[in-house]
Write an enzyme that holds these catalytic residues in place. Structure first.
Site, PDB file in Angstrom:
ATOM      1  N   LYS A   1       0.834  -1.212   0.000  1.00 55.83           N
ATOM      2  CA  LYS A   1       0.000   0.000   0.000  1.00 55.83           C
ATOM      3  C   LYS A   1       0.868   1.262   0.000  1.00 55.83           C
ATOM      4  CE  LYS A   1      -2.984   0.729   3.577  1.00 55.83           C
ATOM      5  NZ  LYS A   1      -2.812   2.064   4.162  1.00 55.83           N
ATOM      6  N   SER A   2       1.853   1.312   0.872  1.00 51.79           N
ATOM      7  CA  SER A   2       2.708   2.506   0.957  1.00 51.79           C
ATOM      8  C   SER A   2       3.412   2.774  -0.368  1.00 51.79           C
ATOM      9  CB  SER A   2       3.774   2.315   2.045  1.00 51.79           C
ATOM     10  OG  SER A   2       3.176   2.216   3.306  1.00 51.79           O
TER      11      SER A   2
ATOM     12  N   ARG B   1       2.890   5.963  -3.200  1.00 50.95           N
ATOM     13  CA  ARG B   1       4.023   6.811  -3.575  1.00 50.95           C
ATOM     14  C   ARG B   1       4.268   6.768  -5.078  1.00 50.95           C
ATOM     15  NH1 ARG B   1       4.245   5.624   1.639  1.00 50.95           N
ATOM     16  NH2 ARG B   1       5.532   6.804   3.116  1.00 50.95           N
TER      17      ARG B   1
ATOM     18  N   ARG C   1      -8.392  12.174  12.707  1.00 52.32           N
ATOM     19  CA  ARG C   1      -6.963  11.869  12.897  1.00 52.32           C
ATOM     20  C   ARG C   1      -6.133  13.155  12.916  1.00 52.32           C
ATOM     21  NH1 ARG C   1      -5.431   6.815   9.322  1.00 52.32           N
ATOM     22  NH2 ARG C   1      -3.550   7.010  10.606  1.00 52.32           N
TER      23      ARG C   1
ATOM     24  N   SER D   1       7.442   8.808  12.176  1.00 54.77           N
ATOM     25  CA  SER D   1       6.294   8.652  11.275  1.00 54.77           C
ATOM     26  C   SER D   1       6.725   8.889   9.841  1.00 54.77           C
ATOM     27  CB  SER D   1       5.195   9.654  11.653  1.00 54.77           C
ATOM     28  OG  SER D   1       4.322   9.838  10.553  1.00 54.77           O
TER      29      SER D   1
ATOM     30  N   GLN E   1       4.749   9.145   7.389  1.00 52.86           N
ATOM     31  CA  GLN E   1       3.836  10.096   6.754  1.00 52.86           C
ATOM     32  C   GLN E   1       4.311  11.524   7.004  1.00 52.86           C
ATOM     33  OE1 GLN E   1      -0.094   9.001   8.100  1.00 52.86           O
ATOM     34  NE2 GLN E   1      -0.137   7.157   6.835  1.00 52.86           N
TER      35      GLN E   1
ATOM     36  N   ASP F   1       1.873  -1.344  11.865  1.00 50.76           N
ATOM     37  CA  ASP F   1       0.564  -1.792  11.365  1.00 50.76           C
ATOM     38  C   ASP F   1       0.297  -3.267  11.662  1.00 50.76           C
ATOM     39  OD1 ASP F   1       0.073   0.746  10.401  1.00 50.76           O
ATOM     40  OD2 ASP F   1       0.781   0.304   8.383  1.00 50.76           O
TER      41      ASP F   1
ATOM     42  N   LYS G   1      -4.545   5.513  14.862  1.00 50.74           N
ATOM     43  CA  LYS G   1      -4.632   4.895  13.528  1.00 50.74           C
ATOM     44  C   LYS G   1      -6.096   4.930  13.075  1.00 50.74           C
ATOM     45  CE  LYS G   1      -0.289   4.092  13.016  1.00 50.74           C
ATOM     46  NZ  LYS G   1       0.449   4.836  11.994  1.00 50.74           N
TER      47      LYS G   1
ATOM     48  N   ARG H   1      -6.334   1.485  18.075  1.00 48.15           N
ATOM     49  CA  ARG H   1      -6.089   0.045  17.942  1.00 48.15           C
ATOM     50  C   ARG H   1      -5.732  -0.624  19.266  1.00 48.15           C
ATOM     51  NH1 ARG H   1      -3.266   0.100  11.907  1.00 48.15           N
ATOM     52  NH2 ARG H   1      -5.261   0.098  10.793  1.00 48.15           N
TER      53      ARG H   1
HETATM   54  C1  S3P Z   1       2.459   4.777   6.270  1.00 48.14           C
HETATM   55  C2  S3P Z   1       3.058   5.090   7.466  1.00 48.14           C
HETATM   56  C3  S3P Z   1       2.550   4.632   8.776  1.00 48.14           C
HETATM   57  C4  S3P Z   1       1.577   3.486   8.630  1.00 48.14           C
HETATM   58  C5  S3P Z   1       0.578   3.728   7.551  1.00 48.14           C
HETATM   59  C6  S3P Z   1       1.271   3.912   6.210  1.00 48.14           C
HETATM   60  C7  S3P Z   1       3.039   5.296   5.023  1.00 48.14           C
HETATM   61  O1  S3P Z   1       1.894   5.711   9.411  1.00 48.14           O
HETATM   62  O2  S3P Z   1       0.908   3.255   9.851  1.00 48.14           O
HETATM   63  O3  S3P Z   1      -0.322   2.639   7.456  1.00 48.14           O
HETATM   64  O4  S3P Z   1       2.673   4.820   3.928  1.00 48.14           O
HETATM   65  O5  S3P Z   1       3.888   6.193   5.110  1.00 48.14           O
HETATM   66  P1  S3P Z   1       2.705   6.791  10.288  1.00 48.14           P
HETATM   67  O6  S3P Z   1       3.607   7.519   9.398  1.00 48.14           O
HETATM   68  O7  S3P Z   1       1.654   7.693  10.851  1.00 48.14           O
HETATM   69  O8  S3P Z   1       3.401   6.006  11.346  1.00 48.14           O
END
Ligand code: S3P
Length: 426
Positions: A19-20, A24, A119, A164, A166, A312, A339, A343
């Protein structure tokens, strides 16, 4: 949806794309020159939200099922969106896009579903504002909807209070448009897909200890991206294969980037029989097949630098701990509370309903394994990873398990229940 125990799990499985990495590839492809070709793209709702946002900014994206073509228009090629950009349930979409939008010569508004609107967004508003961005939480509560007035950005050295990816990625993407070297230092290294992929697209980016360092880019260039299987999705089959007696599962081509694969270490620490086969770097990210065999597990302690590498996977790790001998302690994981659902609370409540011995702590959980679990009504809070975790537990619990809002798995793994059923012998 109702679930029942199974006798064993056997067979091979190919896990949907990471997914990540899928997010991107679309984002960087959109702001690169030329076409980006993405194979094994995750067709989950979260990644489709990212595609939809960039289409609304004038990027032509052809989605042919498993492959996607992004016809990028360069760093300054996005068009002002006519409508509010809907990020759905996706934290990665809203936080990473914010870094890009902060630097565009137009104003945009971002929102998402009920969960996204709760969030925390201050974690990106603060560093991006430090770089000169104008971002406003429209309800003044630090959450979406966010209005972003594009501005000229400065470089910054951001000392992030949280590990993080993100946050780190939002700052780095803004840094592409900055006026000098941008740095992000984290307490521990979070997943580094942005750093690896931006480098492939031609950005000048490097890493020193827990700091990512980026120079502004003149241009990025479209790439061919092969997305490996998502270890966060594979985690459910790793857990199920280890826990259900007489099981053997070969999980093909899973991303095992060390900043993501903490679950493998934890499983091994718990006594798991896991073998990595066919290790390769074909996707520009470490990947391997994972052979999982039923194992008897024992408790462990999970904390510190390991936490961001398996953040995750903690729900399904907590599930494994319920079937392990002795105590498992998870600490330093307060991020779990913010999240898709809280969780820690969601896991403790639902595991307790099944008869587990589990205690909520400020930043994690304490689980005493070995209790016999029974079916119950599970409130998934429409959180995909919670629903999949309890589907795994249902393979081992007595009687019937009913999961509310079970269809939320379409966020990250649309065919999950079918794949689980295919491997299970009832
Ligand atoms: C992600 C970073 C993580 C993860 C999320 C996907 C990403 O979050 O929990 O499911 O794709 O960069 P955080 O950056 O908030 O830890």
């Amino acid at each position: 949806m109702k679930f029942y125990p199974c006798r064993r799990l056997k067979g091979q499985i190919t896990i949907p794309g990471d997914k990540s990495i899928s997010h991107r590839a679309v984002m960087f492809g959109s702001i690169a020159r030329g076409t980006t070709e993405i194979h094994h793209f995750l067709q989950g709702a979260d990644c489709l939200s990212t595609i939809s946002c960039f289409r609304q900014m004038g990027i032509q994206i052809e989605n042919n099922g498993s492959s996607v073509l992004v016809h990028g228009k360069g760093l300054r090629g996005l068009m002002p969106p006519e409508n509010i950009l809907d990020c759905g349930n996706s934290g990665t979409t809203i936080r990473l896009i914010s870094g890009i939008l902060a630097a565009q010569p137009f104003t945009s508004t971002l929102t998402g579903d009920a969960s996204i609107q709760k969030r925390p967004m201050k974690r990106i508003i603060a560093p991006l504002s430090q770089m000169g961005a104008q971002i406003r939480s429209l309800h003044d509560n630090g959450c979406a909807p966010l209005e972003i007035i594009g501005s000229k950005l400065h470089a910054a050295h951001y000392l992030s209070p949280v590990a993080s990816a993100q946050v780190k990625s939002a700052v780095l993407l803004a840094g592409l448009y900055g006026d000098g070297e941008t740095r992000v230092t984290e307490p521990y290294v979070s997943r580094n897909h942005t750093e690896l992929m931006l480098g492939r697209f031609g950005a000048d980016i490097r890493t020193k200890d827990t700091t990512a360092i980026l120079l502004p880019a003149k241009e990025l260039y479209g790439q061919k991206i092969l997305v490996p299987g998502d270890i966060s999705s594979a985690a459910f089959f790793i857990a199920a294969g280890l826990l259900v007696p007489n099981s053997e599962i070969l999980i093909q081509n899973v991303g095992v980037n060390p900043t993501r694969s903490g679950i493998l270490k934890v499983c091994r620490d718990m006594g798991a029989d896991l073998t990595l086969l066919n290790e390769n770097l074909e996707s520009g990210e470490p990947a391997a097949d994972i052979l999982v065999k039923s194992s008897s597990l024992h408790g462990t302690v999970i904390q510190g630098a390991l936490i961001p590498t398996l953040i995750d996977e903690l729900p399904v790790i907590a599930a494994m701990a319920c079937f392990a001998e002795g105590q498992t302690i998870i600490r330093d994981a307060a991020e779990l509370k913010i999240k898709e659902s809280n969780r820690i609370e969601t896991m403790v409540r639902n595991l307790s309903a099944m008869g587990a011995d589990v205690e909520e702590t400020e930043d994690g959980m304490i689980i005493r394994g070995g209790k016999h679990l029974h079916g119950a009504l599970i409130d998934s809070r429409a959180d995909h990873r919670i629903a999949m975790t309890f589907a795994v537990i249902s393979c081992l619990a007595d009687g019937e398990t009913e999961i509310a809002d079970a269809e939320c798995v379409q966020i990250s793994y649309p065919g999950f229940y079918e794949d689980l059923r295919r491997l299970a012998t009832m």
